[in-house]
Write a protein that holds these residues in place. Structure first.
Motif, PDB file in Angstrom:
ATOM      1  N   THR A   1     141.395 107.567  80.243  1.00  0.00           N
ATOM      2  CA  THR A   1     142.591 108.050  79.556  1.00  0.00           C
ATOM      3  C   THR A   1     142.639 109.564  79.501  1.00  0.00           C
ATOM      4  OG1 THR A   1     141.606 108.114  77.328  1.00  0.00           O
ATOM      5  CG2 THR A   1     142.485 105.999  78.091  1.00  0.00           C
ATOM      6  N   ARG A   2     141.657 110.215  80.086  1.00  0.00           N
ATOM      7  CA  ARG A   2     141.574 111.678  80.019  1.00  0.00           C
ATOM      8  C   ARG A   2     141.365 112.291  81.405  1.00  0.00           C
ATOM      9  NH1 ARG A   2     142.847 110.359  75.574  1.00  0.00           N
ATOM     10  NH2 ARG A   2     142.249 111.286  73.561  1.00  0.00           N
ATOM     11  N   LEU A   3     141.983 111.700  82.417  1.00  0.00           N
ATOM     12  CA  LEU A   3     141.818 112.241  83.770  1.00  0.00           C
ATOM     13  C   LEU A   3     142.384 113.653  83.889  1.00  0.00           C
ATOM     14  CD1 LEU A   3     142.560 109.235  86.167  1.00  0.00           C
ATOM     15  CD2 LEU A   3     140.374 110.016  85.227  1.00  0.00           C
ATOM     16  N   ASN A   4     143.458 113.929  83.154  1.00  0.00           N
ATOM     17  CA  ASN A   4     144.004 115.291  83.182  1.00  0.00           C
ATOM     18  C   ASN A   4     143.021 116.290  82.578  1.00  0.00           C
ATOM     19  OD1 ASN A   4     144.321 114.111  80.652  1.00  0.00           O
ATOM     20  ND2 ASN A   4     146.275 115.126  80.234  1.00  0.00           N
ATOM     21  N   LEU A   5     142.329 115.900  81.518  1.00  0.00           N
ATOM     22  CA  LEU A   5     141.301 116.754  80.920  1.00  0.00           C
ATOM     23  C   LEU A   5     140.148 116.945  81.889  1.00  0.00           C
ATOM     24  CD1 LEU A   5     139.915 118.242  78.568  1.00  0.00           C
ATOM     25  CD2 LEU A   5     139.139 116.004  77.735  1.00  0.00           C
ATOM     26  N   LEU A   6     139.733 115.874  82.558  1.00  0.00           N
ATOM     27  CA  LEU A   6     138.630 115.972  83.513  1.00  0.00           C
ATOM     28  C   LEU A   6     139.001 116.899  84.663  1.00  0.00           C
ATOM     29  CD1 LEU A   6     135.814 115.068  84.334  1.00  0.00           C
ATOM     30  CD2 LEU A   6     136.841 113.098  85.472  1.00  0.00           C
ATOM     31  N   ASP A   7     140.242 116.818  85.120  1.00  0.00           N
ATOM     32  CA  ASP A   7     140.701 117.706  86.187  1.00  0.00           C
ATOM     33  C   ASP A   7     140.704 119.154  85.716  1.00  0.00           C
ATOM     34  OD1 ASP A   7     141.782 117.491  88.987  1.00  0.00           O
ATOM     35  OD2 ASP A   7     143.403 118.673  88.090  1.00  0.00           O
ATOM     36  N   TYR A   8     141.008 119.373  84.466  1.00  0.00           N
ATOM     37  CA  TYR A   8     140.967 120.703  83.849  1.00  0.00           C
ATOM     38  C   TYR A   8     139.532 121.219  83.801  1.00  0.00           C
ATOM     39  CZ  TYR A   8     141.360 124.148  80.000  1.00  0.00           C
ATOM     40  OH  TYR A   8     141.294 125.271  79.210  1.00  0.00           O
ATOM     41  N   ILE A   9     138.598 120.330  83.493  1.00  0.00           N
ATOM     42  CA  ILE A   9     137.186 120.714  83.435  1.00  0.00           C
ATOM     43  C   ILE A   9     136.652 121.021  84.820  1.00  0.00           C
ATOM     44  CG2 ILE A   9     134.854 119.858  82.919  1.00  0.00           C
ATOM     45  CD1 ILE A   9     136.130 118.186  80.661  1.00  0.00           C
ATOM     46  N   ASP A  10     136.946 120.126  85.775  1.00  0.00           N
ATOM     47  CA  ASP A  10     136.457 120.303  87.139  1.00  0.00           C
ATOM     48  C   ASP A  10     137.333 119.510  88.105  1.00  0.00           C
ATOM     49  OD1 ASP A  10     135.151 120.607  89.507  1.00  0.00           O
ATOM     50  OD2 ASP A  10     133.226 119.820  88.832  1.00  0.00           O
ATOM     51  N   PRO A  11     138.165 120.179  88.896  1.00  0.00           N
ATOM     52  CA  PRO A  11     139.042 119.481  89.841  1.00  0.00           C
ATOM     53  C   PRO A  11     138.296 118.631  90.862  1.00  0.00           C
ATOM     54  CG  PRO A  11     139.720 121.762  89.571  1.00  0.00           C
ATOM     55  CD  PRO A  11     138.380 121.636  88.900  1.00  0.00           C
ATOM     56  N   ASN A  12     137.014 118.924  91.094  1.00  0.00           N
ATOM     57  CA  ASN A  12     136.241 118.190  92.093  1.00  0.00           C
ATOM     58  C   ASN A  12     135.518 116.974  91.524  1.00  0.00           C
ATOM     59  OD1 ASN A  12     136.825 120.024  94.254  1.00  0.00           O
ATOM     60  ND2 ASN A  12     135.364 121.468  93.343  1.00  0.00           N
ATOM     61  N   SER A  13     135.582 116.785  90.232  1.00  0.00           N
ATOM     62  CA  SER A  13     134.871 115.670  89.600  1.00  0.00           C
ATOM     63  C   SER A  13     135.556 114.343  89.911  1.00  0.00           C
ATOM     64  CB  SER A  13     134.800 115.878  88.088  1.00  0.00           C
ATOM     65  OG  SER A  13     136.112 115.924  87.559  1.00  0.00           O
ATOM     66  N   LYS A  14     134.757 113.277  89.901  1.00  0.00           N
ATOM     67  CA  LYS A  14     135.255 111.926  90.163  1.00  0.00           C
ATOM     68  C   LYS A  14     134.874 111.009  89.003  1.00  0.00           C
ATOM     69  CE  LYS A  14     136.727 112.712  94.438  1.00  0.00           C
ATOM     70  NZ  LYS A  14     138.166 112.602  94.825  1.00  0.00           N
ATOM     71  N   VAL A  15     135.586 109.885  88.920  1.00  0.00           N
ATOM     72  CA  VAL A  15     135.277 108.872  87.915  1.00  0.00           C
ATOM     73  C   VAL A  15     134.966 107.565  88.629  1.00  0.00           C
ATOM     74  CG1 VAL A  15     136.062 107.599  85.894  1.00  0.00           C
ATOM     75  CG2 VAL A  15     136.831 109.944  86.255  1.00  0.00           C
ATOM     76  N   ILE A  16     133.737 107.091  88.481  1.00  0.00           N
ATOM     77  CA  ILE A  16     133.358 105.796  89.044  1.00  0.00           C
ATOM     78  C   ILE A  16     133.807 104.719  88.068  1.00  0.00           C
ATOM     79  CG2 ILE A  16     131.454 104.329  89.783  1.00  0.00           C
ATOM     80  CD1 ILE A  16     129.848 106.891  90.307  1.00  0.00           C
ATOM     81  N   CYS A  17     134.699 103.844  88.522  1.00  0.00           N
ATOM     82  CA  CYS A  17     135.213 102.768  87.677  1.00  0.00           C
ATOM     83  C   CYS A  17     134.674 101.433  88.167  1.00  0.00           C
ATOM     84  CB  CYS A  17     136.739 102.751  87.710  1.00  0.00           C
ATOM     85  SG  CYS A  17     137.496 104.090  86.793  1.00  0.00           S
ATOM     86  N   CYS A  18     133.776 100.866  87.399  1.00  0.00           N
ATOM     87  CA  CYS A  18     133.244  99.550  87.739  1.00  0.00           C
ATOM     88  C   CYS A  18     134.208  98.482  87.229  1.00  0.00           C
ATOM     89  CB  CYS A  18     131.866  99.366  87.121  1.00  0.00           C
ATOM     90  SG  CYS A  18     130.603 100.467  87.815  1.00  0.00           S
ATOM     91  N   VAL A  19     134.532  97.515  88.089  1.00  0.00           N
ATOM     92  CA  VAL A  19     135.497  96.475  87.730  1.00  0.00           C
ATOM     93  C   VAL A  19     134.927  95.104  88.061  1.00  0.00           C
ATOM     94  CG1 VAL A  19     137.476  98.001  88.067  1.00  0.00           C
ATOM     95  CG2 VAL A  19     136.665  96.596  89.970  1.00  0.00           C
TER      96      VAL A  19
END
Length: 254
Positions: free
Chosen positions: A98-116
């Protein structure tokens, strides 16, 4: 993000392999941290509310805001490494979706691994853990909903439930303009083809290849967390990777 470390996140659905994946990634000599839920994102959200709301808003400029957010991440993980080459962090929290925009603000190169995982088997996995305690004392379920299987499932599926919240969060992330940051890892694929999954993951993240030992997985750092939830075994990881058995809790047929 500071050049001192590389910052990525783990999120997604519960009971879908994030702890298992973290345990595997910890074998990589370049990984400083990978584990269960951390307090980093909640701390960032709380301090951010002070910087953007109320009478103190004027006391912060853009540089100060970024430095404070970076400082939370850096100082939380500062003493969690012993060697300089361990510079990759995987911070785990369901709220990152729910905070991908914040994560992009912190580091545009960061990724989120989503286990499903198939929701049916997620709920089944929760029920097996909860029923392992004959007193049904798991704090994952409010006490007024612990009486029957149907009530427990409704609690898990509710908006604030252990599954319901994560389901909403991952859908928000998947359809957001920052969905490019997501890396979807399917539980069945991870458990059936772990080597291929890790090779692909390393390639996407730009991590130097490491030969993982899928028959010697060690992870016992979540005991206190699970005990606090009165749900012992919630983050237990077996020593060997194997596909899960397909037995629905409550079913008469094996």
């Amino acid at each position: 993000m500071s050049s001192e470390f590389i910052f990525h996140c783990m999120s997604g659905l519960p009971r879908s392999g994030s702890t298992l994946l973290a345990a595997i990634l910890r074998q990589n000599p370049n990984v400083q941290h990978a584990g269960i839920t951390s307090p980093v994102l909640p701390m960032i959200v709380k301090i951010s509310s002070i910087m953007v709301e109320g009478e103190l808003v004027t006391e912060f400029n853009e540089s100060q805001r970024k430095n404070l957010i970076y400082g939370i991440i850096k100082n939380y993980y500062l003493n969690k490494t012993s060697t300089h080459n361990k510079n990759i962090i995987f911070d785990n929290h369901r709220m990152w979706c729910t905070r991908l925009n914040l994560l992009d603000y912190i580091d545009p190169n960061s990724k989120v691994i989503c286990c499903v995982r198939d929701p049916v088997w997620i709920i089944n996995s929760f029920e097996r853990i909860i029923q392992s305690d004959p007193l049904l004392g798991s704090h994952l379920i409010p006490i007024e909903y612990r009486g029957t299987l149907h009530e427990r499932v409704e609690a898990l599926l509710s908006n604030g439930g252990a599954f319901g919240y994560c389901w909403k969060a991952i859908r928000e992330a998947f359809y957001s303009k920052f969905s490019r940051k997501l890396i979807i890892v399917d539980y069945d694929t991870l458990t059936k083809r772990p080597k291929e999954t890790l090779i692909r993951l390393e390639s996407i993240l730009g991590i130097k290849h490491h030969v993982y030992d899928f028959n010697n997985i060690n992870f016992n750092s979540a005991n206190r967390f699970d005990e606090n939830l009165n749900t012992v075994g919630l983050h237990s990881v077996g020593k060997h990777i194997h596909p899960p058995s397909r037995h629905l809790e409550g079913s008469k047929n094996p």
